[in-house]
Design an enzyme around this catalytic site. Structure first.
Site, PDB file in Angstrom:
ATOM      1  N   ASP A 179       0.393   7.217   2.640  1.00  0.00           N
ATOM      2  CA  ASP A 179       0.362   5.809   2.233  1.00  0.00           C
ATOM      3  C   ASP A 179       1.141   5.717   0.932  1.00  0.00           C
ATOM      4  OD1 ASP A 179      -1.279   4.801   4.313  1.00  0.00           O
ATOM      5  OD2 ASP A 179      -3.042   5.627   3.332  1.00  0.00           O
ATOM      6  N   ASP A 182      -5.298  -2.840  12.095  1.00  0.00           N
ATOM      7  CA  ASP A 182      -6.381  -2.640  11.123  1.00  0.00           C
ATOM      8  C   ASP A 182      -7.476  -3.642  11.465  1.00  0.00           C
ATOM      9  OD1 ASP A 182      -4.671  -0.868   9.809  1.00  0.00           O
ATOM     10  OD2 ASP A 182      -3.912  -2.417   8.455  1.00  0.00           O
TER      11      ASP A 182
END
Length: 251
Positions: free
Chosen positions: A11, A130
């Site tokens: 990330d 998500d």
């Protein structure tokens, strides 16, 4: 029988690898190029690079960094963050990405999934979803988990598959960074609904969690970040443990 894949995830924020809990409280986890090389050498099956603030900051993915990472690894490389057009994907593929991951842009413009699959092939298109549970329903969130939609996880997954996505990367926001295990019930349901691979993400804390997500969650691949970044689990040890649990992996 297809082998199960282990996928470290980088990330990226401001050019550094970061990791948080439930998508917030980010802390530095190291240099992405160095980490990528370590994972490639250690036997990771693939690598995912997500520029997590690109959409929020309304900018494109960090192409120079993608190129640097791609040049140091010899495993399939998926890049996501701020991708909203065929042109964006062309640039990333020309700079070393093998696949792209789209999330917010796919929800805002579902036709993009069809367009990318048509132009580059389904195997190149990963749709990241998500989601978190709200009143007992799995609800899809956008912009790094900050914006709830009215979409149900399972309905959206079915549409994504029908539109030509090659894989779904499902991150449970409830499980993310908690190290309490993956959302195996939701993963197993997803797996039964679509006939494309499901990558489990969010919740890895120990080796048993990986065993469980492959056996109970029916996941095709498991993605994790902090347990690898902070050297809590070594990829070689993880794969050997999976093999010992009769789970097919590439050693």
């Amino acid at each position: 029988m297809l082998t199960k894949r282990i996928i470290p995830c980088l990330d990226i924020k401001n050019g550094r690898t970061v990791k948080g809990v439930n998508f917030v409280a980010l802390r530095d986890a190291g240099d992405p190029v160095e980490l990528a090389k370590i994972y490639s050498d250690e036997g990771a099956d693939e690598l995912v690079f997500l520029d997590i603030s690109a959409t929020e900051e309304r900018r494109k993915t960090l192409v120079d960094l993608v190129r640097k990472v791609a040049s140091t690894i010899n495993i399939p490389f998926t890049v996501g963050g701020g991708i909203s057009s065929v042109e964006d994907v062309e640039i990333l593929l020309n700079n070393g990405a093998d696949k792209v991951s789209i999330n917010s842009s796919a929800v805002k413009n579902p036709q993009l999934i069809n367009d990318l699959a048509q132009k580059f092939g389904s195997q190149c298109v990963v749709v990241a979803i998500d989601a978190k549970q709200i009143n007992g329903q799995w609800i899809v969130h956008l912009v790094g988990g900050k914006v709830p939609t009215e979409l149900n996880l399972f309905d959206w997954a079915v549409e994504v598959a029908q539109r030509g996505a090659g894989e779904i990367l499902f991150t449970s926001m409830d499980n993310d960074g908690t190290k309490n295990g993956f959302a195996n019930e939701a993963l197993a349901k997803l797996s039964g609904l679509v006939n494309i691979p499901i990558i489990a993400s969010g919740g890895a804390g120990n080796i048993q969690h990986f065993v469980d997500t492959f056996k109970e969650g029916k996941a095709d691949a498991a993605l994790a970040a902090s347990v690898f970044h902070f050297k809590e689990i070594k990829i070689k040890n993880l794969k050997q443990a999976l093999k010992n649990n009769s789970i097919e992996v590439r050693l």
